[in-house]
Design an enzyme around this catalytic site. Structure first.
Site, PDB file in Angstrom:
ATOM      1  N   SER A  42     -21.126  -0.921 -16.506  1.00 24.73           N
ATOM      2  CA  SER A  42     -22.371  -1.577 -16.900  1.00 24.73           C
ATOM      3  C   SER A  42     -22.450  -2.138 -18.312  1.00 24.73           C
ATOM      4  CB  SER A  42     -23.542  -0.624 -16.703  1.00 24.73           C
ATOM      5  OG  SER A  42     -23.918  -0.627 -15.353  1.00 24.73           O
ATOM      6  N   SER A  55     -25.274  -2.997 -15.246  1.00 18.77           N
ATOM      7  CA  SER A  55     -26.702  -2.871 -15.351  1.00 18.77           C
ATOM      8  C   SER A  55     -27.273  -3.258 -16.714  1.00 18.77           C
ATOM      9  CB  SER A  55     -27.101  -1.418 -15.054  1.00 18.77           C
ATOM     10  OG  SER A  55     -26.594  -0.538 -16.045  1.00 18.77           O
ATOM     11  N   LYS A  57     -31.095  -1.031 -24.907  1.00 21.35           N
ATOM     12  CA  LYS A  57     -31.281  -0.959 -23.453  1.00 21.35           C
ATOM     13  C   LYS A  57     -32.455  -0.029 -23.153  1.00 21.35           C
ATOM     14  CE  LYS A  57     -28.581  -0.130 -19.209  1.00 21.35           C
ATOM     15  NZ  LYS A  57     -27.260   0.282 -18.667  1.00 21.35           N
TER      16      LYS A  57
HETATM   17  N1  GLN Z   1     -22.369  -1.085 -10.889  1.00 20.40           N
HETATM   18  C1  GLN Z   1     -22.176   0.319 -10.875  1.00 20.40           C
HETATM   19  C2  GLN Z   1     -23.304   0.969 -10.106  1.00 20.40           C
HETATM   20  O1  GLN Z   1     -24.053   0.274  -9.534  1.00 20.40           O
HETATM   21  C3  GLN Z   1     -22.100   0.861 -12.263  1.00 20.40           C
HETATM   22  C4  GLN Z   1     -23.394   0.896 -12.955  1.00 20.40           C
HETATM   23  C5  GLN Z   1     -23.302   1.451 -14.340  1.00 20.40           C
HETATM   24  O2  GLN Z   1     -22.250   1.426 -14.977  1.00 20.40           O
HETATM   25  N2  GLN Z   1     -24.416   1.975 -14.803  1.00 20.40           N
HETATM   26  O3  GLN Z   1     -23.444   2.145 -10.060  1.00 20.40           O
END
Ligand code: GLN
Length: 492
Positions: A181, A157, A82
Protein backbone atom coordinates in the site's frame (compact mmCIF):
# COMPACT_ATOMS: atom_id res chain seq x y z
CA UNK A 1 9.80 37.65 3.97
CA UNK A 2 7.37 38.11 1.09
CA UNK A 3 4.55 40.59 1.47
CA UNK A 4 0.99 39.55 2.26
CA UNK A 5 -0.58 37.92 -0.78
CA UNK A 6 2.69 37.07 -2.52
CA UNK A 7 2.52 34.08 -4.87
CA UNK A 8 5.80 32.26 -4.66
CA UNK A 9 5.19 28.96 -6.37
CA UNK A 10 5.48 26.13 -3.90
CA UNK A 11 4.02 23.35 -6.04
CA UNK A 12 6.28 20.35 -6.80
CA UNK A 13 9.08 21.67 -4.60
CA UNK A 14 11.32 19.19 -2.80
CA UNK A 15 11.92 19.38 0.93
CA UNK A 16 15.37 20.88 0.41
CA UNK A 17 13.99 23.46 -2.02
CA UNK A 18 11.32 24.48 0.49
CA UNK A 19 13.97 24.52 3.24
CA UNK A 20 16.04 26.90 1.14
CA UNK A 21 13.01 29.16 0.53
CA UNK A 22 12.26 29.25 4.25
CA UNK A 23 15.87 29.85 5.28
CA UNK A 24 16.37 32.63 2.74
CA UNK A 25 13.10 34.17 3.90
CA UNK A 26 11.63 34.02 0.40
CA UNK A 27 8.58 32.69 2.21
CA UNK A 28 7.57 32.13 5.82
CA UNK A 29 6.20 28.86 7.11
CA UNK A 30 2.76 30.39 7.65
CA UNK A 31 2.73 31.67 4.07
CA UNK A 32 3.93 28.29 2.83
CA UNK A 33 1.22 26.55 4.83
CA UNK A 34 -1.46 28.91 3.53
CA UNK A 35 -0.29 28.41 -0.05
CA UNK A 36 -0.32 24.64 0.49
CA UNK A 37 -3.86 24.73 1.85
CA UNK A 38 -4.90 26.92 -1.09
CA UNK A 39 -3.34 24.48 -3.55
CA UNK A 40 -5.17 21.59 -1.87
CA UNK A 41 -8.39 23.58 -2.18
CA UNK A 42 -7.74 24.37 -5.88
CA UNK A 43 -7.16 20.68 -6.50
CA UNK A 44 -10.08 19.54 -4.38
CA UNK A 45 -11.49 17.51 -7.24
CA UNK A 46 -8.65 14.99 -6.82
CA UNK A 47 -10.31 14.09 -3.49
CA UNK A 48 -7.00 13.24 -1.85
CA UNK A 49 -7.95 14.65 1.54
CA UNK A 50 -10.63 13.45 3.94
CA UNK A 51 -10.05 16.17 6.55
CA UNK A 52 -8.04 19.41 6.40
CA UNK A 53 -6.20 20.76 9.42
CA UNK A 54 -6.53 24.38 8.23
CA UNK A 55 -6.52 26.72 11.23
CA UNK A 56 -4.42 24.50 13.47
CA UNK A 57 -1.74 24.08 10.81
CA UNK A 58 -1.49 27.83 10.17
CA UNK A 59 -1.30 28.41 13.90
CA UNK A 60 1.56 25.95 14.29
CA UNK A 61 3.38 27.48 11.31
CA UNK A 62 3.11 30.92 12.91
CA UNK A 63 4.67 29.60 16.10
CA UNK A 64 7.49 28.05 14.10
CA UNK A 65 8.02 31.39 12.33
CA UNK A 66 8.05 33.36 15.55
CA UNK A 67 9.65 31.43 18.35
CA UNK A 68 9.53 27.69 17.94
CA UNK A 69 11.79 26.91 15.01
CA UNK A 70 13.08 23.35 15.37
CA UNK A 71 16.60 22.38 14.41
CA UNK A 72 15.50 19.95 11.68
CA UNK A 73 15.26 20.14 7.91
CA UNK A 74 11.50 19.54 8.36
CA UNK A 75 10.91 22.62 10.54
CA UNK A 76 8.00 24.57 9.06
CA UNK A 77 7.48 22.14 6.14
CA UNK A 78 3.89 21.04 5.35
CA UNK A 79 3.18 17.30 5.17
CA UNK A 80 0.06 15.15 4.84
CA UNK A 81 -0.77 12.10 6.95
CA UNK A 82 -2.66 9.01 5.87
CA UNK A 83 -6.00 8.96 7.68
CA UNK A 84 -5.01 5.78 9.47
CA UNK A 85 -2.63 7.52 11.88
CA UNK A 86 -4.38 8.78 14.99
CA UNK A 87 -4.00 12.53 15.37
CA UNK A 88 -5.00 14.16 18.64
CA UNK A 89 -8.01 16.41 18.22
CA UNK A 90 -8.09 15.86 14.46
CA UNK A 91 -10.67 13.49 12.99
CA UNK A 92 -9.24 10.10 12.00
CA UNK A 93 -11.56 7.92 9.92
CA UNK A 94 -9.52 5.19 8.20
CA UNK A 95 -11.89 6.16 5.36
CA UNK A 96 -14.62 4.15 7.06
CA UNK A 97 -18.14 5.12 8.04
CA UNK A 98 -17.60 3.34 11.36
CA UNK A 99 -14.93 5.90 12.33
CA UNK A 100 -16.41 8.85 10.47
CA UNK A 101 -16.91 10.77 13.72
CA UNK A 102 -13.79 9.60 15.59
CA UNK A 103 -11.53 12.23 17.15
CA UNK A 104 -8.51 10.52 18.74
CA UNK A 105 -7.23 11.55 22.17
CA UNK A 106 -3.60 10.90 21.14
CA UNK A 107 -1.22 11.09 18.17
CA UNK A 108 0.52 8.11 16.57
CA UNK A 109 4.23 7.91 17.37
CA UNK A 110 5.31 8.16 13.71
CA UNK A 111 3.30 11.37 13.21
CA UNK A 112 4.37 12.71 16.59
CA UNK A 113 8.02 12.30 15.60
CA UNK A 114 7.46 14.18 12.32
CA UNK A 115 5.58 16.93 14.14
CA UNK A 116 8.26 17.19 16.82
CA UNK A 117 10.71 17.82 14.00
CA UNK A 118 8.65 20.93 13.24
CA UNK A 119 6.67 19.67 10.24
CA UNK A 120 3.11 20.89 9.77
CA UNK A 121 0.28 18.37 9.29
CA UNK A 122 -2.02 20.07 6.77
CA UNK A 123 -4.56 17.28 6.57
CA UNK A 124 -5.48 13.61 6.56
CA UNK A 125 -5.40 11.73 3.30
CA UNK A 126 -7.99 9.49 1.71
CA UNK A 127 -7.33 5.74 1.57
CA UNK A 128 -8.98 2.39 1.05
CA UNK A 129 -11.24 1.60 4.00
CA UNK A 130 -9.01 0.26 6.81
CA UNK A 131 -6.22 0.03 4.18
CA UNK A 132 -7.93 -2.89 2.43
CA UNK A 133 -7.58 -2.42 -1.28
CA UNK A 134 -5.30 -1.54 -4.16
CA UNK A 135 -7.24 1.24 -5.86
CA UNK A 136 -8.61 3.55 -3.16
CA UNK A 137 -12.09 2.62 -4.39
CA UNK A 138 -13.18 1.11 -1.06
CA UNK A 139 -13.10 4.50 0.71
CA UNK A 140 -16.32 5.70 2.35
CA UNK A 141 -15.27 9.18 1.18
CA UNK A 142 -15.16 8.37 -2.52
CA UNK A 143 -12.54 7.68 -5.15
CA UNK A 144 -9.28 9.59 -5.46
CA UNK A 145 -8.30 10.58 -8.99
CA UNK A 146 -4.85 9.82 -10.29
CA UNK A 147 -3.22 13.23 -11.02
CA UNK A 148 -1.91 11.78 -14.29
CA UNK A 149 -5.38 10.87 -15.55
CA UNK A 150 -8.82 11.81 -14.33
CA UNK A 151 -11.11 8.84 -13.68
CA UNK A 152 -8.13 6.57 -13.10
CA UNK A 153 -7.18 5.11 -9.72
CA UNK A 154 -4.13 6.39 -7.83
CA UNK A 155 -3.54 2.87 -6.50
CA UNK A 156 -4.10 1.94 -2.88
CA UNK A 157 -4.41 1.82 -0.09
CA UNK A 158 -2.34 5.00 0.47
CA UNK A 159 -3.93 6.56 -2.63
CA UNK A 160 -4.68 9.98 -1.16
CA UNK A 161 -1.11 10.41 0.08
CA UNK A 162 0.32 9.34 -3.29
CA UNK A 163 -1.99 11.68 -5.22
CA UNK A 164 -1.27 14.64 -2.91
CA UNK A 165 2.47 14.21 -3.47
CA UNK A 166 2.18 13.50 -7.21
CA UNK A 167 0.02 16.63 -7.62
CA UNK A 168 2.77 18.63 -5.93
CA UNK A 169 0.56 19.79 -3.04
CA UNK A 170 2.93 18.54 -0.34
CA UNK A 171 6.55 17.43 -0.78
CA UNK A 172 5.91 14.22 1.16
CA UNK A 173 3.26 12.28 3.01
CA UNK A 174 2.97 9.25 5.24
CA UNK A 175 1.54 5.92 4.17
CA UNK A 176 1.27 2.40 5.50
CA UNK A 177 2.04 -0.83 3.72
CA UNK A 178 0.58 -4.22 4.67
CA UNK A 179 0.94 -5.87 1.27
CA UNK A 180 2.00 -3.05 -1.04
CA UNK A 181 0.00 0.00 0.00
CA UNK A 182 2.92 2.44 -0.09
CA UNK A 183 4.75 1.05 -3.11
CA UNK A 184 1.85 0.33 -5.48
CA UNK A 185 0.22 3.80 -5.22
CA UNK A 186 3.69 5.36 -5.45
CA UNK A 187 4.20 3.41 -8.69
CA UNK A 188 0.80 4.33 -10.14
CA UNK A 189 1.30 8.02 -9.33
CA UNK A 190 4.92 8.26 -10.54
CA UNK A 191 6.51 8.96 -7.15
CA UNK A 192 8.84 7.23 -4.68
CA UNK A 193 7.70 5.26 -1.62
CA UNK A 194 9.48 3.02 0.85
CA UNK A 195 8.14 0.32 3.14
CA UNK A 196 10.71 -0.07 5.92
CA UNK A 197 11.80 -3.26 7.69
CA UNK A 198 9.02 -4.50 9.98
CA UNK A 199 9.66 -2.88 13.35
CA UNK A 200 11.71 0.13 12.20
CA UNK A 201 8.77 2.52 12.56
CA UNK A 202 6.48 2.33 15.58
CA UNK A 203 2.95 1.12 14.89
CA UNK A 204 1.61 2.78 18.04
CA UNK A 205 -1.40 4.90 17.17
CA UNK A 206 -1.70 3.40 13.71
CA UNK A 207 -5.12 1.81 13.33
CA UNK A 208 -4.28 -1.87 12.89
CA UNK A 209 -5.22 -3.88 9.81
CA UNK A 210 -2.89 -6.91 10.00
CA UNK A 211 -0.48 -6.28 12.85
CA UNK A 212 2.27 -8.71 11.78
CA UNK A 213 2.45 -7.10 8.31
CA UNK A 214 1.59 -3.39 8.80
CA UNK A 215 4.46 -0.93 8.52
CA UNK A 216 4.46 2.86 8.11
CA UNK A 217 6.70 4.71 5.68
CA UNK A 218 7.03 7.85 3.57
CA UNK A 219 5.94 8.77 0.04
CA UNK A 220 7.77 11.62 -1.71
CA UNK A 221 9.00 12.62 -5.14
CA UNK A 222 12.56 11.44 -4.52
CA UNK A 223 14.48 8.85 -2.52
CA UNK A 224 16.27 11.72 -0.79
CA UNK A 225 13.03 13.18 0.54
CA UNK A 226 11.93 9.70 1.62
CA UNK A 227 15.20 9.40 3.56
CA UNK A 228 14.53 12.72 5.31
CA UNK A 229 11.13 11.52 6.52
CA UNK A 230 12.21 8.00 7.37
CA UNK A 231 15.09 9.35 9.48
CA UNK A 232 12.55 11.16 11.66
CA UNK A 233 9.91 8.41 11.72
CA UNK A 234 12.28 5.57 12.71
CA UNK A 235 13.21 4.54 16.19
CA UNK A 236 12.41 2.34 19.13
CA UNK A 237 9.12 2.93 20.90
CA UNK A 238 8.38 1.19 24.17
CA UNK A 239 4.67 1.57 23.40
CA UNK A 240 4.97 -0.91 20.49
CA UNK A 241 6.29 -4.32 21.54
CA UNK A 242 7.28 -5.16 17.95
CA UNK A 243 9.33 -1.98 17.59
CA UNK A 244 13.01 -2.78 17.04
CA UNK A 245 15.44 -1.61 19.69
CA UNK A 246 18.28 -0.67 17.39
CA UNK A 247 20.47 2.34 16.91
CA UNK A 248 19.14 4.88 14.45
CA UNK A 249 21.45 5.22 11.48
CA UNK A 250 21.36 8.43 9.46
CA UNK A 251 19.91 7.36 6.12
CA UNK A 252 21.00 10.59 4.41
CA UNK A 253 24.58 9.93 5.37
CA UNK A 254 24.79 6.80 3.20
CA UNK A 255 22.78 8.10 0.29
CA UNK A 256 25.33 9.20 -2.25
CA UNK A 257 27.66 6.23 -2.60
CA UNK A 258 28.87 4.42 -5.66
CA UNK A 259 26.93 1.27 -6.52
CA UNK A 260 29.85 -0.25 -8.40
CA UNK A 261 29.79 -3.99 -7.76
CA UNK A 262 26.31 -3.95 -6.20
CA UNK A 263 24.73 -7.35 -6.81
CA UNK A 264 21.07 -7.26 -7.79
CA UNK A 265 18.95 -10.40 -7.99
CA UNK A 266 16.33 -11.05 -10.65
CA UNK A 267 13.70 -13.51 -9.50
CA UNK A 268 13.53 -16.53 -11.79
CA UNK A 269 9.97 -17.41 -10.73
CA UNK A 270 8.49 -14.04 -11.73
CA UNK A 271 7.69 -14.67 -15.37
CA UNK A 272 7.74 -11.13 -16.67
CA UNK A 273 7.08 -12.53 -20.13
CA UNK A 274 3.36 -12.64 -19.28
CA UNK A 275 3.27 -8.89 -18.66
CA UNK A 276 2.57 -6.02 -21.08
CA UNK A 277 5.60 -5.69 -23.34
CA UNK A 278 5.99 -2.04 -22.33
CA UNK A 279 6.29 -3.11 -18.68
CA UNK A 280 9.04 -5.50 -19.73
CA UNK A 281 10.77 -2.80 -21.79
CA UNK A 282 10.87 -0.37 -18.86
CA UNK A 283 12.29 -3.13 -16.69
CA UNK A 284 15.01 -3.96 -19.22
CA UNK A 285 15.88 -0.25 -19.61
CA UNK A 286 16.27 0.15 -15.86
CA UNK A 287 18.40 -2.96 -15.69
CA UNK A 288 20.67 -1.43 -18.35
CA UNK A 289 20.90 1.84 -16.46
CA UNK A 290 21.93 0.01 -13.31
CA UNK A 291 24.50 -1.96 -15.31
CA UNK A 292 25.94 1.27 -16.67
CA UNK A 293 26.25 2.48 -13.09
CA UNK A 294 28.25 -0.60 -12.12
CA UNK A 295 25.65 -3.00 -10.73
CA UNK A 296 25.78 -6.70 -11.57
CA UNK A 297 22.69 -8.81 -12.16
CA UNK A 298 22.34 -12.35 -10.88
CA UNK A 299 19.40 -14.72 -11.34
CA UNK A 300 18.02 -15.94 -8.02
CA UNK A 301 15.33 -18.40 -7.07
CA UNK A 302 12.53 -17.86 -4.54
CA UNK A 303 10.89 -21.29 -4.89
CA UNK A 304 7.84 -20.58 -2.71
CA UNK A 305 7.11 -17.10 -4.03
CA UNK A 306 4.06 -18.17 -6.03
CA UNK A 307 2.31 -18.93 -2.73
CA UNK A 308 2.72 -15.39 -1.40
CA UNK A 309 -0.63 -13.92 -2.52
CA UNK A 310 -2.75 -16.83 -1.18
CA UNK A 311 -0.66 -16.90 2.02
CA UNK A 312 -1.24 -13.18 2.53
CA UNK A 313 -4.97 -13.57 1.89
CA UNK A 314 -5.20 -16.09 4.72
CA UNK A 315 -3.06 -14.24 7.26
CA UNK A 316 -4.12 -10.63 6.62
CA UNK A 317 -7.90 -11.30 6.85
CA UNK A 318 -7.36 -13.48 9.95
CA UNK A 319 -5.54 -10.65 11.71
CA UNK A 320 -8.05 -8.08 10.48
CA UNK A 321 -11.02 -10.08 11.77
CA UNK A 322 -9.40 -9.99 15.19
CA UNK A 323 -8.25 -6.34 15.04
CA UNK A 324 -11.56 -4.99 13.77
CA UNK A 325 -13.60 -6.71 16.48
CA UNK A 326 -12.98 -3.61 18.63
CA UNK A 327 -15.32 -1.58 16.43
CA UNK A 328 -18.59 -2.50 18.06
CA UNK A 329 -20.55 0.73 18.27
CA UNK A 330 -20.09 0.91 22.03
CA UNK A 331 -16.95 2.86 22.87
CA UNK A 332 -16.29 4.96 19.78
CA UNK A 333 -17.32 5.38 16.19
CA UNK A 334 -20.65 4.89 14.48
CA UNK A 335 -23.52 3.46 16.53
CA UNK A 336 -26.75 2.30 14.90
CA UNK A 337 -30.00 3.79 16.12
CA UNK A 338 -33.12 1.99 17.30
CA UNK A 339 -31.36 -1.18 18.35
CA UNK A 340 -32.71 -3.94 20.59
CA UNK A 341 -30.35 -5.87 22.83
CA UNK A 342 -26.54 -5.64 22.92
CA UNK A 343 -26.07 -8.19 20.14
CA UNK A 344 -28.43 -6.26 17.94
CA UNK A 345 -26.41 -3.08 18.60
CA UNK A 346 -23.19 -4.83 17.56
CA UNK A 347 -24.74 -6.35 14.47
CA UNK A 348 -26.47 -3.21 13.23
CA UNK A 349 -23.56 -0.87 14.01
CA UNK A 350 -21.06 -3.10 12.24
CA UNK A 351 -23.39 -3.86 9.33
CA UNK A 352 -23.94 -0.15 8.75
CA UNK A 353 -20.40 0.95 9.58
CA UNK A 354 -18.23 -1.35 7.44
CA UNK A 355 -18.09 -1.44 3.65
CA UNK A 356 -18.24 -4.55 1.46
CA UNK A 357 -14.51 -5.24 1.16
CA UNK A 358 -13.95 -4.93 4.91
CA UNK A 359 -16.87 -7.29 5.56
CA UNK A 360 -15.48 -9.76 3.04
CA UNK A 361 -12.09 -9.77 4.81
CA UNK A 362 -13.70 -10.17 8.25
CA UNK A 363 -15.71 -13.14 6.98
CA UNK A 364 -12.71 -14.81 5.34
CA UNK A 365 -10.56 -14.21 8.42
CA UNK A 366 -13.12 -15.44 10.92
CA UNK A 367 -13.58 -18.57 8.81
CA UNK A 368 -9.83 -19.19 8.55
CA UNK A 369 -9.47 -18.89 12.33
CA UNK A 370 -12.45 -21.00 13.28
CA UNK A 371 -12.18 -24.41 14.92
CA UNK A 372 -11.75 -27.09 12.27
CA UNK A 373 -10.26 -24.68 9.69
CA UNK A 374 -7.49 -23.08 11.74
CA UNK A 375 -5.00 -25.85 10.96
CA UNK A 376 -5.96 -26.08 7.30
CA UNK A 377 -5.76 -22.35 6.57
CA UNK A 378 -4.24 -20.12 9.22
CA UNK A 379 -1.59 -22.51 10.52
CA UNK A 380 -0.72 -23.67 7.01
CA UNK A 381 -0.35 -20.07 5.88
CA UNK A 382 2.01 -19.35 8.77
CA UNK A 383 4.13 -22.33 7.73
CA UNK A 384 4.29 -21.17 4.12
CA UNK A 385 5.14 -17.68 5.34
CA UNK A 386 8.21 -19.13 7.04
CA UNK A 387 9.23 -20.92 3.84
CA UNK A 388 8.97 -17.66 1.90
CA UNK A 389 11.06 -15.89 4.52
CA UNK A 390 13.67 -18.66 4.30
CA UNK A 391 13.78 -18.26 0.51
CA UNK A 392 14.76 -14.61 0.96
CA UNK A 393 17.37 -15.43 3.62
CA UNK A 394 19.03 -17.81 1.19
CA UNK A 395 18.78 -15.38 -1.74
CA UNK A 396 20.42 -12.57 0.25
CA UNK A 397 23.47 -14.76 0.74
CA UNK A 398 24.31 -14.12 -2.91
CA UNK A 399 22.80 -10.69 -3.69
CA UNK A 400 22.52 -7.24 -2.06
CA UNK A 401 19.14 -6.28 -3.49
CA UNK A 402 16.33 -7.87 -5.47
CA UNK A 403 14.66 -6.05 -8.36
CA UNK A 404 11.13 -6.52 -9.75
CA UNK A 405 8.49 -4.31 -11.32
CA UNK A 406 6.39 -2.79 -8.49
CA UNK A 407 3.15 -3.85 -10.01
CA UNK A 408 2.10 -5.93 -13.05
CA UNK A 409 0.50 -2.95 -14.81
CA UNK A 410 -0.25 0.75 -14.45
CA UNK A 411 -3.19 2.75 -13.09
CA UNK A 412 -6.59 1.64 -14.40
CA UNK A 413 -9.99 3.28 -14.86
CA UNK A 414 -12.42 3.50 -11.91
CA UNK A 415 -14.54 0.36 -11.70
CA UNK A 416 -12.55 -1.57 -14.28
CA UNK A 417 -10.90 -4.08 -11.93
CA UNK A 418 -12.24 -6.31 -9.20
CA UNK A 419 -15.92 -5.43 -9.51
CA UNK A 420 -16.92 -8.98 -10.41
CA UNK A 421 -13.91 -10.80 -9.01
CA UNK A 422 -11.93 -9.27 -6.12
CA UNK A 423 -8.98 -11.54 -6.93
CA UNK A 424 -8.26 -9.37 -9.98
CA UNK A 425 -7.38 -6.58 -7.56
CA UNK A 426 -5.55 -8.87 -5.14
CA UNK A 427 -3.12 -9.71 -7.95
CA UNK A 428 -2.05 -6.05 -8.13
CA UNK A 429 0.26 -6.94 -5.23
CA UNK A 430 1.92 -9.94 -6.84
CA UNK A 431 5.39 -8.37 -6.51
CA UNK A 432 4.96 -6.42 -3.27
CA UNK A 433 3.32 -8.86 -0.82
CA UNK A 434 6.28 -11.17 -0.25
CA UNK A 435 8.42 -8.49 1.40
CA UNK A 436 5.65 -7.87 3.96
CA UNK A 437 5.43 -11.60 4.67
CA UNK A 438 9.21 -11.68 5.17
CA UNK A 439 9.37 -8.32 7.03
CA UNK A 440 11.88 -6.89 4.53
CA UNK A 441 12.30 -3.27 3.40
CA UNK A 442 11.35 -2.40 -0.20
CA UNK A 443 11.15 0.77 -2.27
CA UNK A 444 9.31 1.77 -5.43
CA UNK A 445 10.77 4.41 -7.75
CA UNK A 446 9.29 5.77 -10.98
CA UNK A 447 11.04 4.50 -14.10
CA UNK A 448 9.16 5.90 -17.06
CA UNK A 449 5.77 5.46 -18.64
CA UNK A 450 3.80 2.50 -19.89
CA UNK A 451 1.06 3.59 -22.30
CA UNK A 452 1.51 7.16 -21.01
CA UNK A 453 0.99 6.31 -17.32
CA UNK A 454 3.78 6.03 -14.71
CA UNK A 455 5.34 2.65 -13.96
CA UNK A 456 7.27 1.69 -10.83
CA UNK A 457 10.46 -0.26 -10.25
CA UNK A 458 10.77 -2.16 -6.98
CA UNK A 459 13.96 -2.87 -5.06
CA UNK A 460 13.79 -5.21 -2.06
CA UNK A 461 16.56 -5.12 0.55
CA UNK A 462 17.76 -7.35 3.34
CA UNK A 463 16.77 -6.64 6.97
CA UNK A 464 17.47 -3.05 8.00
CA UNK A 465 19.23 -2.30 4.72
CA UNK A 466 17.15 0.82 4.09
CA UNK A 467 20.39 2.76 3.67
CA UNK A 468 21.45 0.55 0.79
CA UNK A 469 17.97 0.66 -0.77
CA UNK A 470 17.70 4.43 -0.59
CA UNK A 471 21.22 4.78 -1.95
CA UNK A 472 20.48 2.55 -4.95
CA UNK A 473 17.28 4.50 -5.59
CA UNK A 474 19.01 7.86 -5.18
CA UNK A 475 21.84 6.93 -7.57
CA UNK A 476 19.21 5.87 -10.13
CA UNK A 477 17.47 9.23 -9.68
CA UNK A 478 20.74 11.14 -9.99
CA UNK A 479 21.16 9.49 -13.37
CA UNK A 480 17.62 9.75 -14.74
CA UNK A 481 14.78 12.25 -14.74
CA UNK A 482 11.68 10.05 -14.31
CA UNK A 483 11.13 11.26 -10.76
CA UNK A 484 11.09 14.88 -11.94
CA UNK A 485 8.22 14.43 -14.41
CA UNK A 486 5.06 16.29 -13.45
CA UNK A 487 1.44 15.60 -14.39
CA UNK A 488 -0.14 18.50 -16.30
CA UNK A 489 -3.42 18.21 -14.38
CA UNK A 490 -5.28 20.29 -17.00
CA UNK A 491 -8.40 18.18 -16.36
CA UNK A 492 -8.65 19.28 -12.75
N1 GLN B 1 -3.77 -4.45 -1.54
C1 GLN B 1 -3.52 -5.23 -0.38
C2 GLN B 1 -4.83 -5.49 0.34
O1 GLN B 1 -5.82 -5.16 -0.19
C3 GLN B 1 -2.54 -4.56 0.52
C4 GLN B 1 -3.10 -3.41 1.24
C5 GLN B 1 -2.11 -2.75 2.14
O2 GLN B 1 -0.89 -2.85 1.95
N2 GLN B 1 -2.63 -2.09 3.15
O3 GLN B 1 -4.87 -6.01 1.40
Amino acid sequence: SCAQGCRVSIQFKSINELREMLDSKAISSSELTQETLKLAEDLKELNCFVTMNGDASIEKAKKIDQTERVNSVLSGIPLAQKDLFCTEGLRTTCSSKILSNFIPPYTATAVMKLESAGSITIGKTNMDEFAMGSSNETSYFGNVHNPWKKGYVPGGSSGGSAAAVAAGIVPAATGTDTGGSIRQPAAHCGITGIKPTYGRVSRWGMIAFASSLDQAGPLARSAEDCAILLNEMSGHDSKDTTSLDIENTDLLHTINQSIKGLKIGIVKEFSLGDLDSEVQNRFEDSKKLYETLGAKFVEISLPNISASVPTYYSIAPAECSSNLSRFDGVRFGHRAENTGDLNDLYIKSRSEGFGDEVKRRILIGTYALSAGYYDAYYKKAQQVRRLIKNDFTLAFESVDLIMTPTSPGTAFAFGSKGAKNPIELYLEDLFTISSNLAGLPAISIPHGKVNSLPAGLQLIGNFLQEGQLLNAAHIFQQNSEFHLEKPSMEEF
